[in-house]
Motif scaffolding. Sequence first.
Motif, mmCIF file in Angstrom:
data_model
loop_
_atom_site.group_PDB
_atom_site.id
_atom_site.type_symbol
_atom_site.label_atom_id
_atom_site.label_comp_id
_atom_site.label_asym_id
_atom_site.label_seq_id
_atom_site.Cartn_x
_atom_site.Cartn_y
_atom_site.Cartn_z
ATOM 1 N N MET A 1 0.922 -1.265 -0.078
ATOM 2 C CA MET A 1 0.066 -0.251 -0.069
ATOM 3 C C MET A 1 0.894 1.370 0.064
ATOM 4 N N LYS A 2 0.837 2.068 -1.079
ATOM 5 C CA LYS A 2 1.377 3.415 -1.064
ATOM 6 C C LYS A 2 0.606 4.496 -0.276
ATOM 7 N N GLY A 3 1.513 5.270 0.495
ATOM 8 C CA GLY A 3 0.756 6.369 1.064
ATOM 9 C C GLY A 3 1.676 7.608 1.489
ATOM 10 N N ALA A 4 1.005 8.683 1.767
ATOM 11 C CA ALA A 4 1.770 9.863 2.043
ATOM 12 C C ALA A 4 1.836 9.776 3.619
ATOM 13 N N GLY A 5 3.026 9.870 4.033
ATOM 14 C CA GLY A 5 3.527 9.724 5.493
ATOM 15 C C GLY A 5 3.122 10.877 6.207
ATOM 16 N N ARG A 6 2.394 10.608 7.490
ATOM 17 C CA ARG A 6 1.924 11.547 8.132
ATOM 18 C C ARG A 6 2.046 11.278 9.790
ATOM 19 N N SER A 7 3.019 12.079 10.425
ATOM 20 C CA SER A 7 3.104 11.994 11.572
ATOM 21 C C SER A 7 2.289 13.058 12.468
ATOM 22 N N TRP A 8 2.241 12.973 13.741
ATOM 23 C CA TRP A 8 1.185 13.796 14.527
ATOM 24 C C TRP A 8 1.396 15.464 14.118
ATOM 25 N N GLY A 9 2.665 15.941 13.757
ATOM 26 C CA GLY A 9 2.959 17.202 13.472
ATOM 27 C C GLY A 9 2.753 17.688 12.169
ATOM 28 N N ARG A 10 2.290 16.457 11.383
ATOM 29 C CA ARG A 10 1.862 16.680 9.922
ATOM 30 C C ARG A 10 2.978 17.363 9.180
ATOM 31 N N TYR A 11 3.823 17.393 9.476
ATOM 32 C CA TYR A 11 5.295 17.907 8.886
ATOM 33 C C TYR A 11 6.665 16.968 9.202
ATOM 34 N N THR B 1 5.878 12.847 3.646
ATOM 35 C CA THR B 1 7.129 11.704 3.114
ATOM 36 C C THR B 1 6.079 10.791 2.337
ATOM 37 N N ARG B 2 6.612 9.862 1.319
ATOM 38 C CA ARG B 2 5.912 8.808 0.883
ATOM 39 C C ARG B 2 6.602 7.483 1.341
ATOM 40 N N GLU B 3 5.765 6.565 1.562
ATOM 41 C CA GLU B 3 6.126 5.408 1.874
ATOM 42 C C GLU B 3 5.297 4.090 1.559
ATOM 43 N N ASN B 4 5.856 2.947 1.446
ATOM 44 C CA ASN B 4 5.054 1.794 1.191
ATOM 45 C C ASN B 4 4.764 1.382 2.635
ATOM 46 N N VAL B 5 3.451 0.956 2.812
ATOM 47 C CA VAL B 5 3.040 0.498 4.223
ATOM 48 C C VAL B 5 2.417 -0.894 4.217
ATOM 49 N N LEU C 1 15.051 0.131 2.536
ATOM 50 C CA LEU C 1 14.650 0.163 3.965
ATOM 51 C C LEU C 1 13.491 0.174 4.563
ATOM 52 N N GLY C 2 13.337 -0.606 5.505
ATOM 53 C CA GLY C 2 11.946 -0.523 6.448
ATOM 54 C C GLY C 2 12.388 0.210 7.650
ATOM 55 N N LEU C 3 10.961 0.408 8.328
ATOM 56 C CA LEU C 3 11.044 1.145 9.583
ATOM 57 C C LEU C 3 9.651 0.326 10.176
ATOM 58 N N PRO C 4 9.774 -0.021 11.573
ATOM 59 C CA PRO C 4 8.486 -0.390 12.255
ATOM 60 C C PRO C 4 7.478 1.090 12.426
ATOM 61 N N LEU C 5 6.257 0.823 12.290
ATOM 62 C CA LEU C 5 5.293 2.015 12.498
ATOM 63 C C LEU C 5 4.519 1.634 13.791
ATOM 64 N N ASP D 1 11.014 8.374 4.404
ATOM 65 C CA ASP D 1 10.565 8.726 3.185
ATOM 66 C C ASP D 1 11.507 7.769 1.904
ATOM 67 N N GLY D 2 10.519 7.366 1.151
ATOM 68 C CA GLY D 2 10.978 6.603 -0.241
ATOM 69 C C GLY D 2 11.067 5.069 0.331
ATOM 70 N N GLY D 3 10.975 4.863 1.674
ATOM 71 C CA GLY D 3 11.054 3.171 1.875
ATOM 72 C C GLY D 3 9.861 2.789 2.446
ATOM 73 N N THR D 4 10.006 1.695 3.344
ATOM 74 C CA THR D 4 8.801 0.911 3.597
ATOM 75 C C THR D 4 8.317 1.219 5.078
ATOM 76 N N LEU D 5 7.283 1.299 5.654
ATOM 77 C CA LEU D 5 6.852 1.338 7.025
ATOM 78 C C LEU D 5 6.003 -0.045 7.149
ATOM 79 N N PHE D 6 6.556 -1.021 8.276
ATOM 80 C CA PHE D 6 6.120 -2.139 8.824
ATOM 81 C C PHE D 6 4.795 -1.677 9.816
ATOM 82 N N SER D 7 3.486 -1.441 9.376
ATOM 83 C CA SER D 7 2.776 -1.225 10.501
ATOM 84 C C SER D 7 2.357 -2.181 11.381
ATOM 85 N N THR D 8 2.688 -1.864 12.797
ATOM 86 C CA THR D 8 2.441 -2.943 13.599
ATOM 87 C C THR D 8 1.033 -2.877 14.511
#
Length: 434
Positions: free
Chosen positions: A1-11, A14-18, A34-38, A51-58
């Motif tokens: 799933m492609k998505g626009a990354g949004r942290s709580w500050g909305r800044y 970024t774009r990641e594969n989730v 590269l990945g990152l746990p979310l 940004d440009g990588g993957t988020l492993f949504s937990t």
Amino acid sequence: MKGAGRSWGRYPRTRENVIPLIDRHRDLPEIEGLGLPLGNARSYGDSCLNDGGTLFSTRTLDRFIAFDPLTGVLTCEAGVLLSEILDLAVPQGWFLPVTPGTRFVTVGGAIANDVHGKNHHRAGTFGHHVIAFELLRTSGTRLHCSPEKNSEWFRATVGGLGLTGIVVWATIQLRRIRSPWMSAESHKFGNLGEFFTLSKDSDQAYEYTVAWIDCVARGASLGRGLFSRANHAPACPDTRPYPSQRSLAMPLTPPLSLVNRLSLKVFNTLYYHRQRRQVSHATMHYQPFFYPLDSITHWNRMYGPKGFLQYQCVIPPEAAEDAIRELIETISGSGLGSFLAVLKQFGERPSPGMLSFARPGTTLALDFPNQGTTTFTLLDRLDAITASAHGAVYPAKDAHMSAAHFHCYFPGLDSFRAFVDPGLSSSLWRRVAG
Ligand SMILES: Cc1cc2nc3c(=O)[nH]c(=O)nc-3n(C[C@H](O)[C@H](O)[C@H](O)COP(=O)(O)OP(=O)(O)OC[C@H]3O[C@@H](n4cnc5c(N)ncnc54)[C@H](O)[C@@H]3O)c2cc1C
């Protein structure tokens, strides 16, 4: 799933594969790059972005595994929210040992940022109450970590910003309570000096202390505010179920930030004077006491489409009063600032993680609307004050600090590097690790 990354500050944006992780027994899926746990993306800046990588949504790892109501020892998957733990544990007389100002964070996120709460002076950080967890590396290796077993991995992962591997499940020790109610007091104080006196007088007798300050007030009133201190109520004064807290919402993002020089001045003055008496006492449910912001869904939208940045620093005791005064003077002089400016005294207990943020001293936190260069210039000035006072900035709230400042705030960085999973990275890490 492609998505626009949004942290709580909305800044930043970024774009990641989730990719959601569904089964804790399975290896990680193969990815490119590269990945990152979310967790639940309640970090304000870019520590939960890649940004440009993957988020492993937990969040999909959301099962309870075991709970002993006699000892308060709980084992759950890492995507379980603190709110879900409270729903399970409070009716059985147990509470979180440490909780941040929102209950919508995951256990994995709480470990990875080694979060702190209003009881830091008594209970330390979340990591102090973690008994064990399982760490899954991108190589497929699984490590059972505790303060005794694989203890260096434990110290690297607590506060390790999601970079050492994915925490799959964790065992934590809850603390006993006799009711879901709090005996709370609010003290009005007239300046920064009074905050330090109140803190000193309160930390022995009160488990929870925190202050709201009016970041716009200047001169003799600089640092004035409301000091809140509380303990869990000894017995249940009210047995009615507490109504669901979510009553208000920001339905959409306004085209401009609602936080500006005028609205700040008006809000802060009204809020400070709202409490007429010098001291007010209340017995209140734990939800509005710990999580006042959770009652306004999507409150982060009020800063408009450009989002906002939070600045949270800690200043060691010997420099605290002077440096905090200088920080507040700089902020109030800039005209930027937030409705929510928080001051709190941290305790002496050393944090368990190599990169943990919390340390002895005074912590100041506040939000700034993102006004581009104006905001970044102010953050640079605040960083210069924090660095020269030998303080530190909290990565969970940050989207701006330089690599040079990160190195000076986190002396454990060199030891930590050896534990970073080569398959993981984050937008923050690429910015600060240098
Ligand atoms: C209103 C509000 C109030 C807050 N108050 C406080 C406060 O009082 N004290 C405080 O300390 N913080 C506070 N925070 C910050 C928040 O507690 C932390 O940012 C927390 O880590 C967010 O958890 P999350 O589940 O949303 O994780 P995310 O924000 O999604 O991720 C945070 C980090 O954890 C890592 N991570 C997530 N899951 C895992 C996993 N399973 N394994 C390994 N790494 C993982 C991510 O890679 C990332 O580095 C507050 C935030 C908000 C929005």
